[in-house]
Design a protein around this motif. Structure first.
Motif, mmCIF file in Angstrom:
data_model
loop_
_atom_site.group_PDB
_atom_site.id
_atom_site.type_symbol
_atom_site.label_atom_id
_atom_site.label_comp_id
_atom_site.label_asym_id
_atom_site.label_seq_id
_atom_site.Cartn_x
_atom_site.Cartn_y
_atom_site.Cartn_z
ATOM 1 N N ALA A 104 0.787 -0.974 -0.061
ATOM 2 C CA ALA A 104 0.139 -0.255 0.009
ATOM 3 C C ALA A 104 1.004 1.081 0.210
ATOM 4 O O ALA A 104 1.686 1.181 0.647
ATOM 5 C CB ALA A 104 -0.947 -0.247 1.382
ATOM 6 N N LYS A 105 0.896 2.152 -0.754
ATOM 7 C CA LYS A 105 0.882 3.631 -0.481
ATOM 8 C C LYS A 105 0.663 4.217 1.261
ATOM 9 O O LYS A 105 1.290 4.785 1.397
ATOM 10 C CB LYS A 105 0.770 4.570 -1.888
ATOM 11 C CG LYS A 105 1.613 3.912 -3.193
ATOM 12 C CD LYS A 105 2.779 4.969 -2.839
ATOM 13 C CE LYS A 105 3.103 6.172 -3.071
ATOM 14 N NZ LYS A 105 4.828 6.111 -2.868
ATOM 15 N N ASP A 106 -0.204 3.870 1.206
ATOM 16 C CA ASP A 106 -1.159 4.596 1.967
ATOM 17 C C ASP A 106 -0.275 4.480 3.513
ATOM 18 O O ASP A 106 -0.963 3.207 4.389
ATOM 19 C CB ASP A 106 -2.384 4.153 2.912
ATOM 20 C CG ASP A 106 -3.394 5.192 3.259
ATOM 21 O OD1 ASP A 106 -2.690 5.751 4.607
ATOM 22 O OD2 ASP A 106 -4.602 5.278 3.911
ATOM 23 N N PRO A 107 0.483 5.383 4.277
ATOM 24 C CA PRO A 107 1.135 5.078 5.425
ATOM 25 C C PRO A 107 0.416 4.627 6.508
ATOM 26 O O PRO A 107 0.838 5.105 8.004
ATOM 27 C CB PRO A 107 2.572 5.975 5.610
ATOM 28 C CG PRO A 107 0.819 7.603 4.910
ATOM 29 C CD PRO A 107 0.401 7.311 3.872
ATOM 30 N N ARG A 108 -0.982 5.118 6.944
ATOM 31 C CA ARG A 108 -1.807 5.488 7.889
ATOM 32 C C ARG A 108 -1.703 3.498 8.621
ATOM 33 O O ARG A 108 -1.593 3.532 10.133
ATOM 34 C CB ARG A 108 -2.631 5.438 7.843
ATOM 35 C CG ARG A 108 -3.261 6.958 7.658
ATOM 36 C CD ARG A 108 -4.711 7.448 7.855
ATOM 37 N NE ARG A 108 -5.227 6.728 5.961
ATOM 38 C CZ ARG A 108 -6.510 7.542 5.555
ATOM 39 N NH1 ARG A 108 -7.030 8.683 5.937
ATOM 40 N NH2 ARG A 108 -6.217 7.158 4.285
ATOM 41 N N GLY A 109 -1.276 2.437 7.952
ATOM 42 C CA GLY A 109 -0.953 1.675 8.389
ATOM 43 C C GLY A 109 0.618 1.271 9.241
ATOM 44 O O GLY A 109 0.737 -0.211 9.531
ATOM 45 N N GLY A 139 -6.320 2.953 -5.010
ATOM 46 C CA GLY A 139 -7.817 2.332 -5.402
ATOM 47 C C GLY A 139 -8.268 3.904 -5.773
ATOM 48 O O GLY A 139 -7.255 4.287 -6.432
ATOM 49 N N GLU A 140 -9.011 4.313 -5.855
ATOM 50 C CA GLU A 140 -10.661 4.938 -5.778
ATOM 51 C C GLU A 140 -9.996 6.362 -5.378
ATOM 52 O O GLU A 140 -9.994 7.352 -6.521
ATOM 53 C CB GLU A 140 -11.730 4.507 -5.531
ATOM 54 C CG GLU A 140 -12.938 2.999 -6.257
ATOM 55 C CD GLU A 140 -13.932 3.001 -5.966
ATOM 56 O OE1 GLU A 140 -14.606 3.411 -5.096
ATOM 57 O OE2 GLU A 140 -14.437 2.164 -6.503
ATOM 58 N N ALA A 141 -9.649 6.419 -4.198
ATOM 59 C CA ALA A 141 -9.258 7.089 -3.600
ATOM 60 C C ALA A 141 -8.043 8.466 -5.089
ATOM 61 O O ALA A 141 -7.842 9.333 -5.196
ATOM 62 C CB ALA A 141 -8.482 7.840 -2.568
ATOM 63 N N LEU A 145 -7.320 11.775 -6.921
ATOM 64 C CA LEU A 145 -7.090 12.547 -6.876
ATOM 65 C C LEU A 145 -5.968 12.962 -7.561
ATOM 66 O O LEU A 145 -5.733 14.534 -8.043
ATOM 67 C CB LEU A 145 -6.171 13.084 -5.325
ATOM 68 C CG LEU A 145 -7.121 13.011 -4.743
ATOM 69 C CD1 LEU A 145 -6.300 12.160 -2.883
ATOM 70 C CD2 LEU A 145 -8.286 13.514 -4.476
ATOM 71 N N ARG A 146 -5.624 11.615 -8.040
ATOM 72 C CA ARG A 146 -4.795 12.014 -9.456
ATOM 73 C C ARG A 146 -4.750 12.723 -10.763
ATOM 74 O O ARG A 146 -4.800 13.304 -11.424
ATOM 75 C CB ARG A 146 -4.420 10.543 -9.758
ATOM 76 C CG ARG A 146 -2.837 10.815 -10.833
ATOM 77 C CD ARG A 146 -2.325 8.591 -10.696
ATOM 78 N NE ARG A 146 -1.689 8.938 -12.133
ATOM 79 C CZ ARG A 146 0.223 8.945 -12.305
ATOM 80 N NH1 ARG A 146 0.191 9.839 -11.250
ATOM 81 N NH2 ARG A 146 0.575 8.875 -13.140
ATOM 82 N N GLY A 147 -6.866 12.133 -10.936
ATOM 83 C CA GLY A 147 -7.331 13.336 -11.797
ATOM 84 C C GLY A 147 -6.850 14.539 -11.957
ATOM 85 O O GLY A 147 -7.290 14.790 -13.294
ATOM 86 N N ALA A 148 -7.162 14.722 -11.001
ATOM 87 C CA ALA A 148 -7.525 15.586 -10.525
ATOM 88 C C ALA A 148 -5.951 16.938 -11.328
ATOM 89 O O ALA A 148 -6.254 18.100 -12.210
ATOM 90 C CB ALA A 148 -7.687 16.960 -9.809
ATOM 91 N N ILE A 149 -5.125 16.219 -10.647
ATOM 92 C CA ILE A 149 -3.465 16.339 -11.053
ATOM 93 C C ILE A 149 -3.427 16.627 -12.476
ATOM 94 O O ILE A 149 -3.157 17.513 -13.361
ATOM 95 C CB ILE A 149 -2.500 15.787 -10.258
ATOM 96 C CG1 ILE A 149 -2.946 16.272 -8.541
ATOM 97 C CG2 ILE A 149 -0.838 16.145 -10.903
ATOM 98 C CD1 ILE A 149 -2.032 15.344 -8.067
#
Length: 501
Positions: A104-109, A139-141, A145-149
């Motif tokens: 995962a990229k999400d570091p909250r884990g 994933g979807e999040a 976010l990447r789509g806006a960039i």
């Protein structure tokens, strides 16, 4: 990888280790010193090789060689007490960077963070802790976010971008061209990306000049990294407020109007991500490429048949000394085996783009013209700004070489110093000297910019078409033309042709 008083497994633990059987690491690996066996509760924690300090900054590739003795992935320390794994293998890097099921990229884990072992003022925290941006989501999040960039970046006009880089470059060069010497890092490479991105964001350039130091402090991961992070947040908040009042044809306004309907905090974080990814790494790409061009005869044309264009020099840097040398952080979603190591859930795994690109097992007939390096990463999180980044770097370098063709390093290349920190490959300075023969060129960038970053510039001469003989010193201004100078003048003509001028 992180150990507790009752731990029975260490970095590289295996079923044998859990059974209490000591498994010695290979000689010379970072965990070898003081090894007492990987099994047994009385054994102290194995320490990874530190990716910080002046010794690592001076020769990181020596450290990568030591890590390879351990295998394709090895334990490291990012800052005192902050442990991670580092991938040095090209093939393993591809596997991990593309695998969204196990990593995962999400570091909250992040295990150590959740267990309270990463302090709030941790020097590497700003580069690793969660932010609601595309870099730290999956994933979807991430897609939203990447789509806006990406949608906003694709609206950039590459020709307008190139012209703005040229104008900014002329402004900066005018400020030091009559001195006969300069620090190309502070006087040029550090300022170019900020001038450009302030323009792209639609913010007056003088508002962002302080970001040169702020971005450097953030990537250095020193004691004031948290303060630098807060300064960035304040800068972005002011930018968003200004663009809400007066939208225009710029990235900020486009993202405000994007169908993803970003909340203010989300917009702030996406802009902060673009700035962080587009300034500090960009200035290091420019500086590292200039270092190579000024020190390697293959690129100066002083060896028979050795001349190579600026684009090849940029690619050489992206292969061997990429600006973001160690990053691509992933976190194990669950306990798993990877290249013979047991990785626990929530442990961080970084990719060394520099080590993977120079993997001895990577078979290649040559790097020139080969862009299969990992400097832009790969997979879902590959950098979306590769094209504008190359335009900025190449135009900035070509303009400098065109204006100052007799420029030389002021110190031997092996005396140049590198900044400490685990993530980047960044010089502390790039001093050069040159004959005071370059004529000022008119530039459209704000005068306040040059006044803020360098001594006052001389009065600008009337504007001349780019690429004309009058733009660079003519033969009467220069007593003799070295092969290096002649080659750089050819680069200027090539650059003008490439831009259709």
């Amino acid at each position: 990888m992180t150990y507790h008083p009752d731990a029975t497994a260490a970095v590289g633990h295996s079923p044998d280790a859990e059974a209490g059987v000591g498994v010695a690491p290979p000689p010379g690996c970072p965990a070898h010193a003081g090894h007492a066996g990987f099994g047994g509760p009385a054994r102290p924690a194995a320490q990874g090789l530190p990716l910080y300090g002046p010794e690592f900054a001076a020769d990181p590739h020596l450290f990568y060689e030591r890590l390879r003795q351990y295998g394709p992935i090895a334990p490291v320390e990012l800052s005192p007490g902050v442990e991670a794994y580092l991938i040095t293998s090209y093939s393993l890097a591809l596997e991990v960077l593309r695998d969204t099921e196990r990593f995962a990229k999400d570091p909250r884990g992040w295990r150590a963070l959740n267990e309270g072992r990463i302090p709030p003022d941790c020097p590497v925290g700003p580069m690793m802790m969660y932010r609601p941006n595309a870099l730290f989501n999956d994933g979807e999040a991430h897609a939203r976010l990447r789509g806006a960039i990406t949608d906003s970046l694709t609206r950039l006009d590459p020709y307008a971008l190139s012209e703005y880089v040229e104008r900014s470059a002329d402004t900066l060069i005018n400020a030091f061209a009559d001195r006969g010497e300069a620090d190309l890092l502070a006087d040029y490479a550090a300022a170019i990306p900020l001038l450009v991105f302030n323009e792209l964001f639609g913010y007056p350039a003088e508002h962002g000049l302080r970001l040169v130091g702020t971005m450097a402090r953030l990537f250095d991961s020193g004691e004031d990294a948290a303060e630098a992070n807060q300064e960035l947040l304040e800068y972005m908040a002011g930018l968003i407020a200004a663009k809400r009042e007066r939208p225009a044809a710029d990235i900020t306004s486009w993202m405000l109007a994007h169908p993803s309907r970003l909340a203010d905090d989300e917009l702030l974080q996406q802009l902060m991500l673009i700035l962080a990814a587009g300034t500090e790494p960009q200035l290091n790409l420019i500086a590292n490429a200039l270092r190579l061009l000024l020190s390697d005869d293959r690129f100066a044309g002083e060896l028979s048949g050795g001349s190579l264009p600026v684009q090849d020099a940029i690619d050489e840097v992206l292969w061997t000394d990429p600006p973001l040398a160690n990053f691509g952080t992933r976190f194990a979603r669950h306990d798993l085996d990877l290249a013979g190591l047991r990785i626990r859930q929530g442990e961080p795994i970084l990719t060394s783009y520099a080590a993977a690109n120079t993997d001895p097992e990577l078979i290649s007939d040559g790097r020139f013209g080969n862009r299969a390096h990992l400097a832009w990463s790969i997979g879902a999180h590959r950098c979306p700004a590769e094209s504008p980044a190359r335009v900025i770097a190449s135009v900035a370098i070509e303009k400098l070489l065109d204006r100052l063709p007799d420029m030389e390093l002021a110190v031997p290349v092996d005396q140049l110093a590198w900044r400490t920190g685990p993530f980047h490959r960044a010089l502390t300075a790039l001093p050069v000297r040159f004959p005071v023969t370059a004529r000022p060129t008119a530039a459209a960038a704000p005068a306040a910019v040059s006044a803020a970053v360098s001594p006052p510039a001389p009065a600008a001469a009337p504007a001349k078409p780019h690429g004309s003989p009058q733009t660079a010193p003519d033969a009467s201004d220069t007593p003799s033309q070295s092969p290096r100078a002649a080659q750089r003048r050819r680069w200027g003509s090539l650059a003008a042709w490439w831009r259709g001028q």
